[in-house]
Design a protein around this motif. Structure first.
Motif, PDB file in Angstrom:
ATOM      1  N   VAL A  20       0.850  -1.202   0.000  1.00 58.42           N
ATOM      2  CA  VAL A  20       0.000   0.000   0.000  1.00 58.42           C
ATOM      3  C   VAL A  20       0.879   1.243   0.000  1.00 58.42           C
ATOM      4  O   VAL A  20       0.608   2.215  -0.711  1.00 58.42           O
ATOM      5  CB  VAL A  20      -0.969  -0.014   1.203  1.00 58.42           C
ATOM      6  N   SER A  21       1.945   1.220   0.780  1.00 59.35           N
ATOM      7  CA  SER A  21       2.874   2.349   0.823  1.00 59.35           C
ATOM      8  C   SER A  21       3.531   2.574  -0.535  1.00 59.35           C
ATOM      9  O   SER A  21       3.628   3.711  -1.017  1.00 59.35           O
ATOM     10  CB  SER A  21       3.932   2.109   1.904  1.00 59.35           C
ATOM     11  N   ALA A  22       3.962   1.497  -1.182  1.00 59.19           N
ATOM     12  CA  ALA A  22       4.566   1.619  -2.521  1.00 59.19           C
ATOM     13  C   ALA A  22       3.549   2.181  -3.506  1.00 59.19           C
ATOM     14  O   ALA A  22       3.883   3.043  -4.339  1.00 59.19           O
ATOM     15  CB  ALA A  22       5.088   0.263  -2.988  1.00 59.19           C
ATOM     16  N   ASP A  23       2.308   1.706  -3.428  1.00 61.61           N
ATOM     17  CA  ASP A  23       1.243   2.203  -4.304  1.00 61.61           C
ATOM     18  C   ASP A  23       0.981   3.687  -4.039  1.00 61.61           C
ATOM     19  O   ASP A  23       0.805   4.475  -4.972  1.00 61.61           O
ATOM     20  CB  ASP A  23      -0.029   1.383  -4.103  1.00 61.61           C
ATOM     21  N   PHE A  24       0.988   4.074  -2.768  1.00 59.96           N
ATOM     22  CA  PHE A  24       0.786   5.472  -2.406  1.00 59.96           C
ATOM     23  C   PHE A  24       1.826   6.358  -3.102  1.00 59.96           C
ATOM     24  O   PHE A  24       1.482   7.358  -3.730  1.00 59.96           O
ATOM     25  CB  PHE A  24       0.863   5.656  -0.886  1.00 59.96           C
ATOM     26  N   TYR A  25       3.096   5.981  -3.011  1.00 61.66           N
ATOM     27  CA  TYR A  25       4.141   6.804  -3.628  1.00 61.66           C
ATOM     28  C   TYR A  25       4.034   6.806  -5.152  1.00 61.66           C
ATOM     29  O   TYR A  25       4.259   7.846  -5.787  1.00 61.66           O
ATOM     30  CB  TYR A  25       5.535   6.381  -3.160  1.00 61.66           C
ATOM     31  N   ALA A  26       3.695   5.681  -5.739  1.00 57.81           N
ATOM     32  CA  ALA A  26       3.519   5.647  -7.199  1.00 57.81           C
ATOM     33  C   ALA A  26       2.414   6.608  -7.612  1.00 57.81           C
ATOM     34  O   ALA A  26       2.555   7.372  -8.585  1.00 57.81           O
ATOM     35  CB  ALA A  26       3.194   4.228  -7.659  1.00 57.81           C
ATOM     36  N   ARG A  27       1.322   6.613  -6.881  1.00 57.38           N
ATOM     37  CA  ARG A  27       0.207   7.519  -7.171  1.00 57.38           C
ATOM     38  C   ARG A  27       0.608   8.983  -6.933  1.00 57.38           C
ATOM     39  O   ARG A  27       0.253   9.860  -7.723  1.00 57.38           O
ATOM     40  CB  ARG A  27      -0.998   7.183  -6.302  1.00 57.38           C
ATOM     41  N   LEU A  28       1.331   9.218  -5.831  1.00 54.05           N
ATOM     42  CA  LEU A  28       1.755  10.581  -5.514  1.00 54.05           C
ATOM     43  C   LEU A  28       2.649  11.134  -6.616  1.00 54.05           C
ATOM     44  O   LEU A  28       2.446  12.258  -7.087  1.00 54.05           O
ATOM     45  CB  LEU A  28       2.480  10.619  -4.168  1.00 54.05           C
ATOM     46  N   PHE A  29       3.627  10.348  -7.041  1.00 48.93           N
ATOM     47  CA  PHE A  29       4.562  10.824  -8.063  1.00 48.93           C
ATOM     48  C   PHE A  29       3.893  10.979  -9.425  1.00 48.93           C
ATOM     49  O   PHE A  29       4.257  11.855 -10.200  1.00 48.93           O
ATOM     50  CB  PHE A  29       5.771   9.898  -8.159  1.00 48.93           C
ATOM     51  N   GLU A  80       9.360   4.205   1.725  1.00 52.48           N
ATOM     52  CA  GLU A  80       8.091   3.467   1.762  1.00 52.48           C
ATOM     53  C   GLU A  80       7.939   2.736   3.097  1.00 52.48           C
ATOM     54  O   GLU A  80       6.857   2.725   3.687  1.00 52.48           O
ATOM     55  CB  GLU A  80       8.018   2.483   0.595  1.00 52.48           C
ATOM     56  N   ALA A  81       9.022   2.143   3.578  1.00 49.83           N
ATOM     57  CA  ALA A  81       8.987   1.439   4.860  1.00 49.83           C
ATOM     58  C   ALA A  81       8.744   2.414   6.009  1.00 49.83           C
ATOM     59  O   ALA A  81       7.967   2.124   6.926  1.00 49.83           O
ATOM     60  CB  ALA A  81      10.291   0.666   5.076  1.00 49.83           C
ATOM     61  N   LYS A  82       9.395   3.585   5.955  1.00 56.36           N
ATOM     62  CA  LYS A  82       9.181   4.607   6.993  1.00 56.36           C
ATOM     63  C   LYS A  82       7.738   5.088   6.990  1.00 56.36           C
ATOM     64  O   LYS A  82       7.131   5.279   8.045  1.00 56.36           O
ATOM     65  CB  LYS A  82      10.115   5.795   6.769  1.00 56.36           C
ATOM     66  N   PHE A  83       7.191   5.291   5.798  1.00 63.19           N
ATOM     67  CA  PHE A  83       5.813   5.749   5.676  1.00 63.19           C
ATOM     68  C   PHE A  83       4.856   4.719   6.273  1.00 63.19           C
ATOM     69  O   PHE A  83       3.959   5.066   7.048  1.00 63.19           O
ATOM     70  CB  PHE A  83       5.480   6.016   4.205  1.00 63.19           C
ATOM     71  N   ALA A  84       5.055   3.454   5.938  1.00 61.48           N
ATOM     72  CA  ALA A  84       4.204   2.394   6.468  1.00 61.48           C
ATOM     73  C   ALA A  84       4.289   2.349   7.995  1.00 61.48           C
ATOM     74  O   ALA A  84       3.264   2.251   8.686  1.00 61.48           O
ATOM     75  CB  ALA A  84       4.598   1.048   5.863  1.00 61.48           C
ATOM     76  N   ALA A  85       5.499   2.440   8.529  1.00 61.30           N
ATOM     77  CA  ALA A  85       5.681   2.425   9.979  1.00 61.30           C
ATOM     78  C   ALA A  85       5.033   3.646  10.629  1.00 61.30           C
ATOM     79  O   ALA A  85       4.424   3.539  11.706  1.00 61.30           O
ATOM     80  CB  ALA A  85       7.165   2.362  10.321  1.00 61.30           C
ATOM     81  N   SER A  86       5.132   4.788   9.982  1.00 62.13           N
ATOM     82  CA  SER A  86       4.524   6.009  10.527  1.00 62.13           C
ATOM     83  C   SER A  86       3.009   5.915  10.552  1.00 62.13           C
ATOM     84  O   SER A  86       2.375   6.310  11.533  1.00 62.13           O
ATOM     85  CB  SER A  86       4.947   7.235   9.722  1.00 62.13           C
TER      86      SER A  86
END
Length: 134
Positions: free
Chosen positions: A23-32, A50-56
């Protein structure tokens, strides 16, 4: 946030948790894709971010029932983001992309869940921006 909103966000986060990395990887792909101007703010290999975002996300959701813990966590994030000169417009863009990503990732995502996540994100972004201003 109301206890009901916290429950909706917590339940949604629980449904997404097993796939939070994806989900985090998908979020960044969509954001970019939606906001290519922010791509330069991130490393070429975004795996660590992506890992930091997921943990946050997980930590913030866990802290929501305790406002002091939530404010402490979001304040720390706000100060980190201040160093990167994140703008109010960028916070808004991230919120919209986050809701879009969660709506697709969470099979139980409905209007009430969307509204609860929107409230949570608005509170998060406001807290981060206040901390960023010092």
């Amino acid at each position: 946030m109301t206890p009901e909103e916290i429950d909706l966000v917590t339940a949604s986060a629980g449904r997404v948790a097993p796939a939070l990395g994806a989900v985090s990887a998908d979020f960044y792909a969509r954001l970019f894709a939606a906001h290519p101007e922010v791509r330069g703010m991130f490393p070429a290999d975004n795996t660590g971010q992506e890992a930091k975002f997921a943990a946050s996300i997980a930590a913030i959701v866990e802290a929501m029932p305790d406002f002091v813990a939530f404010a402490d966590r979001t304040g720390q994030l706000g100060r980190l983001h201040a160093a990167h000169r994140v703008t109010a417009g960028q916070y808004s863009a991230v919120g919209a992309v986050l809701l879009e990503t969660l709506a697709e990732a969470d099979p139980g995502f409905d209007d009430a869940t969307r509204a609860a996540w929107a409230t949570a994100y608005d509170l998060l972004a406001e807290s981060m921006q206040l901390a960023a201003r010092g």
